[in-house]
Structures are given as structure tokens and as C-alpha cells.
Design a protein around this motif. Structure first.
Motif, short mmCIF file in Angstrom:
data_model
loop_
_atom_site.label_atom_id
_atom_site.label_comp_id
_atom_site.label_asym_id
_atom_site.label_seq_id
_atom_site.Cartn_x
_atom_site.Cartn_y
_atom_site.Cartn_z
N LEU A 376 22.22 -18.83 -9.20
CA LEU A 376 22.43 -18.49 -10.61
C LEU A 376 21.43 -17.43 -11.08
O LEU A 376 21.78 -16.51 -11.82
CB LEU A 376 22.31 -19.74 -11.48
N LYS A 377 20.19 -17.55 -10.65
CA LYS A 377 19.17 -16.57 -11.05
C LYS A 377 19.50 -15.17 -10.56
O LYS A 377 19.18 -14.18 -11.22
CB LYS A 377 17.80 -17.00 -10.52
N ALA A 378 20.18 -15.10 -9.42
CA ALA A 378 20.51 -13.80 -8.82
C ALA A 378 21.84 -13.24 -9.30
O ALA A 378 22.13 -12.07 -9.09
CB ALA A 378 20.53 -13.94 -7.29
N GLU A 379 22.66 -14.09 -9.95
CA GLU A 379 23.96 -13.63 -10.44
C GLU A 379 23.79 -12.54 -11.50
O GLU A 379 22.86 -12.59 -12.30
CB GLU A 379 24.73 -14.79 -11.11
N PRO A 380 24.70 -11.57 -11.53
CA PRO A 380 24.68 -10.61 -12.65
C PRO A 380 24.88 -11.37 -13.97
O PRO A 380 25.69 -12.29 -14.04
CB PRO A 380 25.88 -9.70 -12.36
N LYS A 381 24.14 -10.97 -14.99
CA LYS A 381 24.18 -11.68 -16.26
C LYS A 381 25.05 -10.92 -17.28
O LYS A 381 24.88 -9.72 -17.47
CB LYS A 381 22.78 -11.87 -16.83
N GLY A 382 25.93 -11.65 -17.94
CA GLY A 382 26.72 -11.08 -19.01
C GLY A 382 27.83 -10.17 -18.51
O GLY A 382 28.01 -9.94 -17.31
N ASN A 383 28.57 -9.64 -19.47
CA ASN A 383 29.71 -8.77 -19.13
C ASN A 383 29.94 -7.74 -20.24
O ASN A 383 31.06 -7.57 -20.72
CB ASN A 383 30.98 -9.61 -18.90
N LEU A 384 28.88 -7.05 -20.62
CA LEU A 384 28.99 -6.07 -21.70
C LEU A 384 29.92 -4.93 -21.35
O LEU A 384 30.36 -4.18 -22.23
CB LEU A 384 27.61 -5.55 -22.08
N SER A 385 30.26 -4.79 -20.06
CA SER A 385 31.22 -3.75 -19.67
C SER A 385 32.60 -4.02 -20.28
O SER A 385 33.42 -3.09 -20.41
CB SER A 385 31.34 -3.69 -18.15
N GLU A 386 32.86 -5.28 -20.67
CA GLU A 386 34.13 -5.59 -21.32
C GLU A 386 34.27 -4.88 -22.66
O GLU A 386 35.37 -4.65 -23.14
CB GLU A 386 34.28 -7.10 -21.51
N LEU A 387 33.12 -4.52 -23.26
CA LEU A 387 33.17 -3.78 -24.52
C LEU A 387 33.84 -2.43 -24.33
O LEU A 387 34.55 -1.95 -25.24
CB LEU A 387 31.75 -3.61 -25.07
N ASP A 388 33.65 -1.81 -23.17
CA ASP A 388 34.31 -0.53 -22.88
C ASP A 388 35.83 -0.70 -22.88
O ASP A 388 36.56 0.18 -23.33
CB ASP A 388 33.85 0.02 -21.53
N LYS A 389 36.29 -1.84 -22.37
CA LYS A 389 37.74 -2.11 -22.36
C LYS A 389 38.27 -2.23 -23.78
O LYS A 389 39.37 -1.78 -24.08
CB LYS A 389 38.04 -3.39 -21.58
N PHE A 390 37.48 -2.84 -24.65
CA PHE A 390 37.90 -2.97 -26.05
C PHE A 390 38.00 -1.60 -26.70
O PHE A 390 38.97 -1.30 -27.40
CB PHE A 390 36.91 -3.86 -26.82
N HIS A 391 36.98 -0.75 -26.48
CA HIS A 391 37.01 0.59 -27.06
C HIS A 391 38.20 1.38 -26.54
O HIS A 391 38.84 2.13 -27.29
CB HIS A 391 35.71 1.32 -26.75
N GLU A 392 38.48 1.24 -25.26
CA GLU A 392 39.62 1.93 -24.69
C GLU A 392 40.93 1.43 -25.31
O GLU A 392 41.86 2.20 -25.58
CB GLU A 392 39.66 1.71 -23.17
#
Length: 395
Positions: A376-392
Motif C-alpha cells: 500500500l505504501k508503494a501504490e500510486p496515491k490518488g487519481n487526479l488525472s481523472e480531472l483531465d477526463k472531466f475537462h475533456e
């Protein structure tokens, strides 16, 4: 010129879709967007977290009227209020006479009340129903917008009358957004004709905000030297609390030194309290209600447990993962969109015995638990890239 956006959701109580919307609104650029927000239920704990730039629209007259006592409604009767009273009584009667699913409740509400719910006369560039059911019906029928988008944030199938009723509203949307690939697939089982309309945008979570909020001081009497379990979710049948309660009873009978904390409110609260009383679980299964900031409680838990029958995504699981808390979850449809069995937690069958064995395994196999925490500590955190999908999506 700023784009005029309207978001509509049932309420801003502390639940997954609601937290996702508040996060999304906190990340928008208000130099570009003018945002209105309409709720069907006001006073939710997350309203305090709305950005100041969001214009929270006043309650609809019908929702204000329906909250009043019957005596006040009768005292204030006029032609308009008489129609609203009839709508409320029609809806209430059908609820009392029938045991309805959530899609059925939404349909019956709209059939009863739509005629007394006024139109929003403002012209929007984009109108978004951020939940299925009543918000979807409202945006489709009562809002003027150049484009309309519908969010689907639970995985459920519709048949017969419910399918036919909802199709007439989804037909008016330009795009339909599912919060996971699984949710999209299940929605398309009901409505395959919408395949070209569908997008997937995961519930957005911001790991920086969650991490900062998790270390804030909080006044909770949950200091306990034994095992601390946590579940977050509305107290409703979807969340599988019968499984959780039976698991709790089994853990007690097995002599485990534990407390199981629950964050949430909902229609099954009295039934859950009855089970707790009848099975002497008051010191083990502890209802905390809702919190604006649940993250210190998550951070101080040993295992996060999800017993859901279905979820669109499972935002509370994502939040536990971001705070490196091992997860034991039932195998609901969308679970593998974020869970990897025996890597970031355990995915088990949808039964109390399976959840019990999963929790027991993490208690007894400390090596496995530590491996999960390190993963879990090594997992990528969050998914702010989804905001780009919303803008698109909104252009």
C-alpha cells in the motif's frame, strides 16, 4: 466568458459520490467556470467543504414544503401548497404500502412530485446530474442546457418498468459517465444502445488533502488497545450490514479483542441497533454517525472492512488504501477496479464466514499484513488525472 455549469445531487451527506463531487468542485478553475449546485436535501455535513465560489442554489419549494410537519402544511394551504400536499401524500402512501428498491423509490417520487417541481429557467452551458435517480430525472426534464451529462455511480441493473421509465430520461443526455469500467459494463447490460454515449471517469480523490486531514486533531473516544476495525457507508441494505453484524458476533464468540467502528447514517439504523442490543454487541459494534473529516479515524484503524453487495467504485476503500490501511472487502462487481487480492488487501466471498476468515487471517498472519501495508505504501496515491477526463468531457 465563463462556462455556466449546473451540478445536481441528492444531498451532501458523507458518502462516496458526495465526497467525489466536493473534491471535483474544489479542483475546478473558477476563472473559467461559473458553478451552480442544487440539492434535494440540504444540511449535509459536506456542505461546509464547498468552495466559496460555488453558488449553492436555494431549496426547491417542494423540498422545503415536504420537510414541514403535516399540521404546518395544512395551516399554510393555498392552491400551490394543496398540490404539493397531494404529491407528498401520494408518495408517502406508496412507500408505506410497498417495499421498494432505490430505483423504484426514485420513480415513485418523480411520478408523484414532478408536476409540482418547477423548472430552472436559467440557461446553462452544461448541466450535470451527479447521481442516478431523481437528479437524473430533474436535469433531463426541468433544466435548460446546451449539453447534459448524467453520472452513474452505483452498479445496478434495471428491468421491466424501471428500465422503461429511466430510458426516457437518459435519452435526453449527451453523455453518460460511469465511475468505473464495471459500472459502465453493468449499465450497458440494461441499456446497450447507449454504448457510444458512455465515458468512464473514476471518483476523484486528492491524496494531499486526505493526508493533511488525517493528522488533524479530532475528538473521538476510540482509543483502544485491541484490534480496531472500521467500516464507512450509509446504513442501508446496499452496504451489507447484516454480513458485518454477523461477522462481529463471530469475532466476539471467537474471543477476539476488538472494536468495530462504523461511520454512516441511514434507513437501517434502528434495525442495526436492534441486532446490536439482542446480541450484546454494544461494546463491539459502535455506530459513530457521520463526520466531515473521517480521515483521522481511518488512519488510526488496523483493518478497513467493506461488506457491500454492490458499489459503483468504492471510494471509502480508496481512501483507506491512500492511508495504507489493509482492506478486507466482499467481492462486489466493481471491486477489482482497485483491489488486488493478497496485495493491497483481501477480497472474499459475500458472506459473514468469509469476511470473518479474512479478518482472522490478517490477525493471525502478521507477515501477510505487513506485506500488504508495504504494498500500500508503494501504490500510486490518488487519481487526479481523472480531472483531465472531466475537462475533456465538458470541453
Amino acid at each position: 466568458m465563463k462556462q455556466k455549469l449546473l451540478f445536481v445531487i441528492d444531498s451532501l451527506d458523507c458518502a462516496g459520490a458526495e465526497k467525489s463531487l466536493v473534491t471535483l468542485l474544489s479542483l475546478l478553475d473558477y476563472q473559467k467556470y461559473q458553478v451552480d449546485l442544487l440539492l434535494f436535501g440540504y444540511g449535509g455535513v459536506l456542505e461546509t467543504l464547498l468552495p466559496k465560489e460555488v453558488n449553492l442554489l436555494p431549496p426547491l419549494p417542494y423540498t422545503q414544503f415536504s420537510k414541514k410537519t403535516l399540521s404546518k402544511q395544512l395551516f399554510q394551504l393555498n392552491n400551490q401548497n394543496l398540490n404539493m400536499l397531494r404529491a407528498r401524500m401520494k408518495y408517502s402512501l406508496k412507500l408505506r404500502l410497498n417495499k421498494l428498491t432505490n430505483p423504484q423509490k426514485a420513480r415513485v417520487f418523480w411520478e408523484s412530485a414532478s408536476s409540482v417541481i418547477e423548472y430552472n429557467l436559467k440557461m446553462y452551458d452544461i448541466a450535470i446530474s451527479y447521481a442516478q435517480g431523481v437528479p437524473t430525472f430533474y436535469v433531463a426534464e426541468k433544466v435548460k442546457a446546451k449539453k447534459k451529462f448524467a453520472w452513474v455511480n452505483v452498479s445496478y441493473r434495471l428491468y421491466g418498468k424501471e428500465k422503461g421509465f429511466q430510458k426516457q430520461y437518459y435519452d435526453s443526455y449527451n453523455k453518460i459517465v460511469a465511475v468505473s469500467d464495471t459500472t459502465r459494463e453493468i449499465f450497458l447490460e440494461t441499456f446497450p444502445e447507449y454504448q457510444s454515449k458512455m465515458n468512464v471517469i473514476y471518483d476523484i480523490n486528492d491524496p494531499r488533502i486526505i493526508s493533511e486531514m488525517s493528522v488533524l486533531h479530532y475528538n473521538e473516544n476510540i482509543e483502544f488497545e485491541g484490534l480496531k476495525l472500521l467500516t464507512i457507508g450509509r446504513l442501508a441494505s446496499q452496504k451489507g450490514y447484516k454480513i458485518a453484524l454477523e461477522t462481529c458476533r463471530m469475532l466476539k464468540e471467537a474471543g477476539v479483542h476488538f472494536r468495530w467502528y462504523v461511520l454512516g447514517k441511514g434507513p437501517e439504523e434502528d434495525e442495526i441497533k436492534k441486532y446490536i442490543h439482542e446480541n450484546d454487541l454494544a461494546n463491539h459494534f459502535i455506530l459513530l454517525g457521520t463526520r466531515v473529516n473521517p480521515y483521522p479515524i481511518i488512519k488510526n484503524s488496523d483493518i478497513y472492512v467493506q461488506t457491500s453487495k454492490y458499489e459503483g467504485f468504492g471510494l471509502a476503500i480508496a481512501e483507506a488504501r491512500m492511508l495504507n490501511i489493509p482492506v478486507v472487502t466482499t467481492r462486489f462487481d466493481a471491486v477489482y477496479n482497485q483491489m488486488t487480492h493478497e496485495k493491497n488487501g483481501l477480497v472474499v466471498d459475500m458472506s459473514s464466514s468469509a469476511v470473518f476468515n479474512g479478518i482472522l487471517r490478517l490477525i493471525q498472519d502478521q507477515d501477510l499484513k505487513m506485506e500488504i501495508i508495504e504494498y500500500l505504501k508503494a501504490e500510486p496515491k490518488g487519481n487526479l488525472s481523472e480531472l483531465d477526463k472531466f475537462h475533456e468531457l465538458i470541453g
